[in-house]
Every structure is written in C-alpha cells, then in structure tokens.
Design a protein around this motif. Structure first.
Motif, mmCIF file in Angstrom:
data_model
loop_
_atom_site.group_PDB
_atom_site.id
_atom_site.type_symbol
_atom_site.label_atom_id
_atom_site.label_comp_id
_atom_site.label_asym_id
_atom_site.label_seq_id
_atom_site.Cartn_x
_atom_site.Cartn_y
_atom_site.Cartn_z
ATOM 1 N N ALA A 116 -0.951 -8.173 11.285
ATOM 2 C CA ALA A 116 -2.122 -8.789 10.648
ATOM 3 C C ALA A 116 -3.435 -8.184 11.125
ATOM 4 O O ALA A 116 -4.401 -8.127 10.367
ATOM 5 N N ASP A 117 -3.493 -7.730 12.353
ATOM 6 C CA ASP A 117 -4.735 -7.167 12.890
ATOM 7 C C ASP A 117 -4.779 -5.644 12.813
ATOM 8 O O ASP A 117 -5.666 -5.023 13.394
ATOM 9 N N ALA A 118 -3.834 -5.045 12.105
ATOM 10 C CA ALA A 118 -3.801 -3.585 11.995
ATOM 11 C C ALA A 118 -5.021 -3.087 11.225
ATOM 12 O O ALA A 118 -5.444 -3.687 10.246
ATOM 13 N N VAL A 119 -5.565 -1.978 11.700
ATOM 14 C CA VAL A 119 -6.744 -1.367 11.085
ATOM 15 C C VAL A 119 -6.392 0.087 10.778
ATOM 16 O O VAL A 119 -5.704 0.742 11.557
ATOM 17 N N ALA A 120 -6.864 0.572 9.643
ATOM 18 C CA ALA A 120 -6.606 1.955 9.244
ATOM 19 C C ALA A 120 -7.904 2.624 8.812
ATOM 20 O O ALA A 120 -8.892 1.958 8.507
ATOM 21 N N SER A 121 -7.858 3.943 8.753
ATOM 22 C CA SER A 121 -9.053 4.689 8.366
ATOM 23 C C SER A 121 -9.141 4.935 6.863
ATOM 24 O O SER A 121 -10.111 5.510 6.393
ATOM 25 N N SER A 122 -8.129 4.472 6.115
ATOM 26 C CA SER A 122 -8.183 4.576 4.652
ATOM 27 C C SER A 122 -7.382 3.440 4.034
ATOM 28 O O SER A 122 -6.506 2.854 4.686
ATOM 29 N N ALA A 123 -7.658 3.161 2.770
ATOM 30 C CA ALA A 123 -6.937 2.098 2.067
ATOM 31 C C ALA A 123 -5.465 2.454 1.923
ATOM 32 O O ALA A 123 -4.598 1.579 1.981
ATOM 33 N N GLN A 124 -5.158 3.727 1.757
ATOM 34 C CA GLN A 124 -3.767 4.153 1.590
ATOM 35 C C GLN A 124 -2.949 3.955 2.859
ATOM 36 O O GLN A 124 -1.741 3.706 2.798
ATOM 37 N N GLU A 125 -3.579 4.080 4.014
ATOM 38 C CA GLU A 125 -2.883 3.944 5.290
ATOM 39 C C GLU A 125 -2.804 2.496 5.771
ATOM 40 O O GLU A 125 -2.056 2.192 6.696
ATOM 41 N N ALA A 126 -3.571 1.618 5.167
ATOM 42 C CA ALA A 126 -3.641 0.223 5.624
ATOM 43 C C ALA A 126 -2.293 -0.478 5.442
ATOM 44 O O ALA A 126 -1.562 -0.213 4.484
ATOM 45 N N TYR A 127 -1.998 -1.365 6.366
ATOM 46 C CA TYR A 127 -0.737 -2.109 6.317
ATOM 47 C C TYR A 127 -0.766 -3.091 5.151
ATOM 48 O O TYR A 127 -1.733 -3.805 4.935
ATOM 49 N N ARG A 128 0.312 -3.106 4.399
ATOM 50 C CA ARG A 128 0.502 -4.066 3.315
ATOM 51 C C ARG A 128 1.724 -4.895 3.644
ATOM 52 O O ARG A 128 2.737 -4.361 4.109
ATOM 53 N N PRO A 129 1.662 -6.191 3.401
ATOM 54 C CA PRO A 129 2.787 -7.069 3.747
ATOM 55 C C PRO A 129 4.081 -6.652 3.034
ATOM 56 O O PRO A 129 4.046 -6.051 1.959
ATOM 57 N N ILE A 130 5.190 -6.983 3.661
ATOM 58 C CA ILE A 130 6.499 -6.733 3.066
ATOM 59 C C ILE A 130 7.119 -8.057 2.642
ATOM 60 O O ILE A 130 6.823 -9.110 3.216
ATOM 61 N N ARG A 131 7.957 -7.993 1.647
ATOM 62 C CA ARG A 131 8.691 -9.158 1.144
ATOM 63 C C ARG A 131 10.132 -8.758 0.921
ATOM 64 O O ARG A 131 10.428 -7.635 0.507
ATOM 65 N N ALA A 132 11.014 -9.688 1.172
ATOM 66 C CA ALA A 132 12.434 -9.472 0.908
ATOM 67 C C ALA A 132 12.692 -9.657 -0.580
ATOM 68 O O ALA A 132 12.098 -10.523 -1.222
ATOM 69 N N VAL A 133 13.563 -8.823 -1.110
ATOM 70 C CA VAL A 133 13.987 -8.933 -2.501
ATOM 71 C C VAL A 133 15.441 -9.399 -2.465
ATOM 72 O O VAL A 133 16.263 -8.824 -1.748
ATOM 73 N N PHE A 134 15.730 -10.429 -3.249
ATOM 74 C CA PHE A 134 17.056 -11.029 -3.217
ATOM 75 C C PHE A 134 17.792 -10.829 -4.532
ATOM 76 O O PHE A 134 17.179 -10.630 -5.580
ATOM 77 N N ALA A 135 19.105 -10.909 -4.445
ATOM 78 C CA ALA A 135 19.955 -10.850 -5.629
ATOM 79 C C ALA A 135 21.030 -11.922 -5.485
ATOM 80 O O ALA A 135 21.452 -12.252 -4.376
ATOM 81 N N THR A 136 21.451 -12.446 -6.611
ATOM 82 C CA THR A 136 22.517 -13.437 -6.627
ATOM 83 C C THR A 136 23.849 -12.710 -6.744
ATOM 84 O O THR A 136 23.987 -11.790 -7.545
ATOM 85 N N GLU A 137 24.804 -13.118 -5.932
ATOM 86 C CA GLU A 137 26.161 -12.585 -6.027
ATOM 87 C C GLU A 137 27.043 -13.692 -6.574
ATOM 88 O O GLU A 137 27.156 -14.759 -5.972
ATOM 89 N N LEU A 138 27.666 -13.419 -7.698
ATOM 90 C CA LEU A 138 28.509 -14.394 -8.376
ATOM 91 C C LEU A 138 29.971 -14.026 -8.209
ATOM 92 O O LEU A 138 30.363 -12.883 -8.446
ATOM 93 N N ASP A 139 30.769 -14.999 -7.809
ATOM 94 C CA ASP A 139 32.221 -14.837 -7.785
ATOM 95 C C ASP A 139 32.728 -15.354 -9.124
ATOM 96 O O ASP A 139 32.726 -16.557 -9.375
ATOM 97 N N ARG A 140 33.113 -14.445 -9.984
ATOM 98 C CA ARG A 140 33.510 -14.821 -11.344
ATOM 99 C C ARG A 140 34.744 -15.720 -11.373
ATOM 100 O O ARG A 140 34.858 -16.581 -12.240
ATOM 101 N N ALA A 141 35.637 -15.541 -10.447
ATOM 102 C CA ALA A 141 36.868 -16.339 -10.437
ATOM 103 C C ALA A 141 36.586 -17.816 -10.177
ATOM 104 O O ALA A 141 37.166 -18.686 -10.812
ATOM 105 N N SER A 142 35.677 -18.083 -9.247
ATOM 106 C CA SER A 142 35.400 -19.478 -8.887
ATOM 107 C C SER A 142 34.132 -20.020 -9.549
ATOM 108 O O SER A 142 33.935 -21.224 -9.608
#
Length: 136
Positions: free
Chosen positions: A34-60
């Motif tokens: 959160a306190d990271a500082v960069a010398s350009s907008a491209q280098e600045a830290y951007r938050p990460i988020r997890a991407v989820f997927a549903t796994e379906l067991d077709r049999a059950s």
C-alpha cells in the motif's frame, strides 16, 4: 473435478477453503504494498485479485470453486508532487500505489468469515458422523 472419485463434503470444503486463503493472501499482499512508491505510473503497484472458476462434478451435480489465477486490477495509481523523494522523476512526481487499505481489510474479513463458515460446516458434519456411529 480434478479427481475421478466422487466429491465428498470434505473435498468440496477443501476447495472452498483454499479459495478463501488465496483471497486473503492477495489482500494481504496488497496491504503490504500500500505504501509503495514508483517513479512512473507504469511501474506503480496495482492491487491483485484472485480469479475463480466453478468446478462441476457432472455425475453428482455438486460444484466447488477453485482459484485459477491472480490478476492485476486497472486501478490508477495516485500521482503526487514530491521532488525530495528518491523515486521522483525529473518533474518531481511520484506515483503511489492504488491500494485502498479499507477495501483490502474488508476483503480479508469477508474471506475469513467464509473460511470460518466452512470450518463450522465441517465440524457439524463431523459431529453428525460421530452421532450416527454411536447410535448404531
């Protein structure tokens, strides 16, 4: 599901709990930067988020969730004038990370609550199994 065996309450809960841990780890990583500082907008830290997927067991017909990857958000870093900062560019500008610490804390609290719900479900299932075995 990744396993050929039919899903159980325990395997479904494992997937859900693992997904919540990924959410918590991503949010804590964001807070740590959160306190990271960069010398350009491209280098600045951007938050990460997890991407989820549903796994379906077709049999059950049962489904669980898995974390498939982490992605950077498009949150814009905050530009500010600070010519005395070691990261300042030739115009005296630095870019602060785009992390909203309050939002990250809410993400952690929500993830922890979901994790706790799964633990409670497993404890209830365990108790029901024990009670069933004792009644026979």
């Amino acid at each position: 599901m990744s396993d050929s065996r039919p899903p159980t309450l325990f395997s479904l809960a494992e997937g859900a709990m693992s997904a919540q841990l990924v959410r918590i780890n991503a949010a804590t990583s964001n807070i740590a930067n959160a306190d990271a500082v960069a010398s350009s907008a491209q280098e600045a830290y951007r938050p990460i988020r997890a991407v989820f997927a549903t796994e379906l067991d077709r049999a059950s017909g049962l489904a669980t969730v898995t974390s498939t990857r982490l992605e950077r958000t498009n949150a814009a870093p905050v530009e500010r004038y600070d010519p005395s900062h070691s990261q300042a560019n030739e115009d005296g500008m630095v870019w602060d990370s785009a992390v909203d610490e309050t939002a990250e804390m809410l993400e952690i609290m929500e993830s922890a609550r979901q994790y706790q719900n799964m633990v409670q479900a497993l404890q209830t299932a365990k108790q029901l199994m024990i009670d069933t075995l004792r009644s026979n």
